[in-house]
Design a protein around this motif. Sequence first.
Motif, PDB file in Angstrom:
ATOM      1  N   LEU A 235       0.816  -1.210   0.000  1.00 27.66           N
ATOM      2  CA  LEU A 235       0.000   0.000   0.000  1.00 27.66           C
ATOM      3  C   LEU A 235       0.854   1.266   0.000  1.00 27.66           C
ATOM      4  O   LEU A 235       0.538   2.246  -0.673  1.00 27.66           O
ATOM      5  N   THR A 236       1.939   1.258   0.774  1.00 24.28           N
ATOM      6  CA  THR A 236       2.734   2.474   0.980  1.00 24.28           C
ATOM      7  C   THR A 236       3.983   2.534   0.120  1.00 24.28           C
ATOM      8  O   THR A 236       4.493   3.612  -0.172  1.00 24.28           O
ATOM      9  N   ARG A 237       4.503   1.364  -0.256  1.00 22.70           N
ATOM     10  CA  ARG A 237       5.756   1.248  -1.000  1.00 22.70           C
ATOM     11  C   ARG A 237       6.907   1.987  -0.306  1.00 22.70           C
ATOM     12  O   ARG A 237       7.774   2.570  -0.945  1.00 22.70           O
ATOM     13  N   LYS A 238       6.898   1.924   1.031  1.00 22.81           N
ATOM     14  CA  LYS A 238       8.057   2.394   1.769  1.00 22.81           C
ATOM     15  C   LYS A 238       9.235   1.456   1.495  1.00 22.81           C
ATOM     16  O   LYS A 238       9.058   0.263   1.221  1.00 22.81           O
ATOM     17  N   THR A 239      10.425   1.994   1.579  1.00 21.43           N
ATOM     18  CA  THR A 239      11.617   1.153   1.525  1.00 21.43           C
ATOM     19  C   THR A 239      11.788   0.533   2.904  1.00 21.43           C
ATOM     20  O   THR A 239      11.850   1.244   3.908  1.00 21.43           O
ATOM     21  N   ILE A 240      11.857  -0.799   2.975  1.00 18.35           N
ATOM     22  CA  ILE A 240      11.953  -1.487   4.264  1.00 18.35           C
ATOM     23  C   ILE A 240      13.249  -2.296   4.326  1.00 18.35           C
ATOM     24  O   ILE A 240      13.606  -3.007   3.387  1.00 18.35           O
ATOM     25  N   ILE A 241      13.948  -2.156   5.452  1.00 18.71           N
ATOM     26  CA  ILE A 241      15.098  -3.012   5.769  1.00 18.71           C
ATOM     27  C   ILE A 241      14.781  -3.677   7.094  1.00 18.71           C
ATOM     28  O   ILE A 241      14.603  -2.999   8.115  1.00 18.71           O
ATOM     29  N   LEU A 242      14.679  -5.001   7.090  1.00 17.56           N
ATOM     30  CA  LEU A 242      14.237  -5.747   8.267  1.00 17.56           C
ATOM     31  C   LEU A 242      15.309  -6.745   8.688  1.00 17.56           C
ATOM     32  O   LEU A 242      15.773  -7.555   7.882  1.00 17.56           O
ATOM     33  N   VAL A 243      15.714  -6.664   9.949  1.00 16.05           N
ATOM     34  CA  VAL A 243      16.649  -7.618  10.535  1.00 16.05           C
ATOM     35  C   VAL A 243      15.856  -8.762  11.143  1.00 16.05           C
ATOM     36  O   VAL A 243      14.865  -8.535  11.854  1.00 16.05           O
ATOM     37  N   THR A 244      16.274 -10.001  10.869  1.00 19.88           N
ATOM     38  CA  THR A 244      15.578 -11.159  11.430  1.00 19.88           C
ATOM     39  C   THR A 244      16.534 -12.318  11.621  1.00 19.88           C
ATOM     40  O   THR A 244      17.525 -12.448  10.896  1.00 19.88           O
ATOM     41  N   HIS A 245      16.241 -13.149  12.627  1.00 21.48           N
ATOM     42  CA  HIS A 245      16.967 -14.400  12.802  1.00 21.48           C
ATOM     43  C   HIS A 245      16.313 -15.526  11.994  1.00 21.48           C
ATOM     44  O   HIS A 245      16.875 -16.606  11.861  1.00 21.48           O
ATOM     45  N   SER A 246      15.118 -15.262  11.471  1.00 24.88           N
ATOM     46  CA  SER A 246      14.353 -16.301  10.795  1.00 24.88           C
ATOM     47  C   SER A 246      14.597 -16.267   9.291  1.00 24.88           C
ATOM     48  O   SER A 246      14.184 -15.322   8.607  1.00 24.88           O
ATOM     49  N   VAL A 247      15.241 -17.307   8.771  1.00 27.04           N
ATOM     50  CA  VAL A 247      15.465 -17.402   7.332  1.00 27.04           C
ATOM     51  C   VAL A 247      14.137 -17.547   6.604  1.00 27.04           C
ATOM     52  O   VAL A 247      13.921 -16.956   5.541  1.00 27.04           O
ATOM     53  N   ASP A 248      13.231 -18.326   7.173  1.00 29.33           N
ATOM     54  CA  ASP A 248      11.895 -18.497   6.599  1.00 29.33           C
ATOM     55  C   ASP A 248      11.209 -17.143   6.432  1.00 29.33           C
ATOM     56  O   ASP A 248      10.610 -16.853   5.390  1.00 29.33           O
TER      57      ASP A 248
END
Length: 260
Positions: free
Chosen positions: A189-202
């Motif tokens: 909806l927003t098309r923000k640029t997102i950078i997400l850190v996660t431990h989950s490969v899935d």
Amino acid sequence: MNEKNREIIGIKGLSKTFTTQKGDQFLAVDNISLRIFKNSFTCIVGPSGCGKSTVLRIAAGLEKASAGTVHYCCSPVTKPCGEIGLVFQEYSLFPWMTVLDNVAAGPEFAGINKKKRHHDAMDYLCMVNMEEFKNAYPHELSGGMRQRVAIARALANEPDVLLMDEPFGALDAHTRILLQQELLRVWELTRKTIILVTHSVDEAVFLADEILVMSSRPGHIRKIIRVDMKRPRSRANPTFGALTDNILRELGNGTVKQLP
């Protein structure tokens, strides 16, 4: 230049050394360089302690780099700015404020009048399906609901870039999957640029256009993996499983098999 190919975050030669209370120094992040493009969804995965969150905090202007640079739209990032928002694993909501006032807090600090900031806050609460709880307080909400509010609050500041540090890490598996789906809907909806850190490969394979795989400390980018799968993505898709396995191999022992 095509808008989607425009660099919005540029990191070059980024390193970070910490000093302990005893005066010992250790290198947490070593010589990271990467380019993040406008409207993209990037996930960073890596072992615990590899510096994923450190990279995010430096990109947000909350930490100083020991070496290297971070640029937002060609301007150096040296302190927090309104164009870059951050969502933590901890919900960081103000316990004395209602949901509506929490979401409107940033615009209030920016001097936006009450009528407009509440109107805009309601738009973002509707976006994350929390409009019915506008008068509730954080302690009255579940963890997943509090994280929805935290996302709405970050969006209400209208950043160009949204940095997310393990936003679903404290949630149960079912709620986590539901919020992954909600986050993708909000992103579309927003098309923000997102950078997400996660431990989950899935989670990374489900969400990202591009996955940055980091090494153990001192952290550096070992591999950049493009996820060429249409959304919505099914975990039952053999390609999904193969890519997940490939990244786990990279994290485990550094060997990567070639995908068909």
